[in-house]
Design a protein around this motif. Structure first.
Motif, short mmCIF file in Angstrom:
data_model
loop_
_atom_site.label_atom_id
_atom_site.label_comp_id
_atom_site.label_asym_id
_atom_site.label_seq_id
_atom_site.Cartn_x
_atom_site.Cartn_y
_atom_site.Cartn_z
N LEU A 11 73.51 38.46 82.29
CA LEU A 11 72.33 38.51 81.44
C LEU A 11 72.48 39.69 80.48
O LEU A 11 72.68 40.82 80.93
CB LEU A 11 71.07 38.68 82.30
N ALA A 12 72.38 39.43 79.18
CA ALA A 12 72.69 40.48 78.21
C ALA A 12 71.67 40.51 77.08
O ALA A 12 71.18 39.48 76.62
CB ALA A 12 74.08 40.26 77.63
N ASN A 13 71.38 41.73 76.64
CA ASN A 13 70.51 41.97 75.50
C ASN A 13 71.32 42.69 74.41
O ASN A 13 72.24 43.43 74.71
CB ASN A 13 69.32 42.84 75.93
N GLY A 14 70.99 42.45 73.15
CA GLY A 14 71.65 43.18 72.06
C GLY A 14 73.03 42.69 71.73
O GLY A 14 73.89 43.48 71.33
N LEU A 15 73.26 41.38 71.85
CA LEU A 15 74.60 40.85 71.61
C LEU A 15 75.03 40.97 70.15
O LEU A 15 76.20 40.79 69.83
CB LEU A 15 74.67 39.39 72.06
N ASN A 16 74.08 41.26 69.26
CA ASN A 16 74.43 41.47 67.85
C ASN A 16 74.85 42.91 67.56
O ASN A 16 75.18 43.23 66.42
CB ASN A 16 73.23 41.11 66.96
N GLU A 17 74.85 43.76 68.58
CA GLU A 17 75.21 45.16 68.40
C GLU A 17 76.59 45.43 68.99
O GLU A 17 77.02 44.79 69.95
CB GLU A 17 74.16 46.06 69.05
N TYR A 18 77.28 46.41 68.42
CA TYR A 18 78.67 46.68 68.79
C TYR A 18 78.84 47.03 70.26
O TYR A 18 79.68 46.45 70.96
CB TYR A 18 79.23 47.81 67.91
N GLY A 19 78.04 47.99 70.75
CA GLY A 19 78.20 48.43 72.13
C GLY A 19 77.96 47.32 73.14
O GLY A 19 78.85 46.97 73.94
N ASP A 189 76.61 54.76 66.17
CA ASP A 189 77.31 54.81 64.89
C ASP A 189 76.59 54.00 63.81
O ASP A 189 76.66 54.33 62.62
CB ASP A 189 78.73 54.27 65.05
N GLN A 190 75.93 52.91 64.20
CA GLN A 190 75.24 52.10 63.20
C GLN A 190 74.15 52.93 62.51
O GLN A 190 73.99 52.87 61.28
CB GLN A 190 74.67 50.84 63.83
N MET A 191 73.39 53.69 63.27
CA MET A 191 72.39 54.55 62.64
C MET A 191 73.06 55.65 61.83
O MET A 191 72.56 56.05 60.77
CB MET A 191 71.45 55.13 63.70
N ALA A 192 74.20 56.14 62.30
CA ALA A 192 74.92 57.16 61.55
C ALA A 192 75.37 56.64 60.19
O ALA A 192 75.37 57.38 59.20
CB ALA A 192 76.13 57.66 62.36
N VAL A 193 75.73 55.37 60.13
CA VAL A 193 76.12 54.76 58.84
C VAL A 193 74.95 54.83 57.86
O VAL A 193 75.11 55.20 56.68
CB VAL A 193 76.58 53.30 59.05
N GLY A 194 73.76 54.47 58.34
CA GLY A 194 72.58 54.55 57.48
C GLY A 194 72.26 55.97 57.07
O GLY A 194 71.88 56.24 55.92
N LEU A 195 72.40 56.88 58.02
CA LEU A 195 72.19 58.30 57.72
C LEU A 195 73.11 58.78 56.62
O LEU A 195 72.69 59.47 55.69
CB LEU A 195 72.43 59.13 58.99
N LEU A 196 74.37 58.42 56.72
CA LEU A 196 75.36 58.86 55.75
C LEU A 196 75.00 58.40 54.35
O LEU A 196 75.07 59.17 53.39
CB LEU A 196 76.74 58.33 56.15
#
Length: 277
Positions: A11-19, A189-196
């Motif tokens: 059972l998995a949540n967040g399958l659209n996210e890298y981690g 890292d995804q939030m870091a991309v937006g931060l950058l």
């Protein structure tokens, strides 16, 4: 005698996210090597009925055990209440009652990230956290706070995102308004991309003005300008350890156990020594 199905439910949540997606792949690979088939159910939220229905479908399929990759704080108690009757391994937590746990030491990884910034001379270090209620997000906040306290530093601004680059971008616009901040630890890292992007648009140079660290080692992070310093998590090891724990439960009827996987700081060009503003 019950026929073995050689099947494990996942059972998995967040399958659209890298981690999360990489954790699912790692569990699948480890299961295949062990001769097991994995039945996957992806969910978008944390509603109890949705989770209970997905778990019941696994039981109807005759799965021998269930792996739960839903890293929200209320999940272990929910699973205990459901009393599924098969071995359960929860990714992201320690063992709890009848449940086994397999986890990356998120707090330790966060400590490594923030200590790196402290060692570079930064004294005002902001954190962009993951959503409230997420186990990993809470552990990374705890690591950030622990290192700052140990160094005798006050906590920098604490903002909350939702793991997406868009939320990192919004956080970056807010942080750009505070000239005292010289470093930011982003919870992925995804939030870091937006931060950058936000910092760059506001004329703030990374790393000359603000150093930036993320978590996950997103493949694209190495090709950003500048390349992103990050915490690399051992997703493949997490998958193999998860299966080891599950097979221990299935084959040896061992009591619930905890397996902890480490992480590693990957230093790239988005961090640098603090300069005088």
């Amino acid at each position: 005698m019950t026929r073995k199905t050689q099947t494990i439910g996942l059972l998995a949540n967040g399958l659209n996210e890298y981690g999360p997606s990489n954790i699912v792949l790692a569990v699948q690979e480890a299961a295949r090597e062990a001769g097991y088939f994995v039945s996957i159910a992806g969910i978008r939220g944390f509603a109890q009925q949705e989770i209970a229905d997905a778990l019941q479908r696994f039981l109807d399929q005759g799965v021998e055990g269930i792996v739960v990759q839903v890293p929200h704080a209320h999940i272990p108690a929910m699973l205990q209440e459901l009393n599924l009757g098969v071995p359960v391994v929860v990714i992201g937590t320690t063992a709890d009652g009848s449940l086994s746990g397999v986890m990356v030491d998120q707090e330790k990884g966060a400590c490594e990230a923030v200590q790196h910034l402290v060692d570079l001379g930064h004294t005002t270090i902001a954190h962009v956290a993951g959503p409230d209620g997420w186990i990993d997000a809470a552990a990374r906040v705890s690591g950030w706070r622990r290192v700052l306290a140990r160094a005798g530093l006050s906590e920098g601004p604490l903002l909350t995102g939702d793991w997406t680059a868009a939320s990192g971008y919004q956080a970056g616009l807010k942080l750009a308004e505070d000239p005292t901040i010289t470093a930011v630890f982003a919870a992925n890292d995804q939030m870091a991309v937006g931060l950058l992007r936000a910092l760059t648009e506001q004329g703030i140079r990374v790393p000359e003005d603000i150093s930036l660290v993320g978590v996950d080692d997103l493949p694209e992070g190495e090709y950003l300008v500048p390349p992103l310093t990050t915490i690399r998590q051992g997703f493949r090891e997490l998958g193999s350890r998860c299966l080891e724990v599950m097979l221990d439960q299935l084959n040896a009827a061992k009591s619930p156990q905890t397996a902890i996987v480490g992480s590693r700081l990957i230093v790239r060009a988005s961090t640098a020594p603090k300069t005088q503003k």
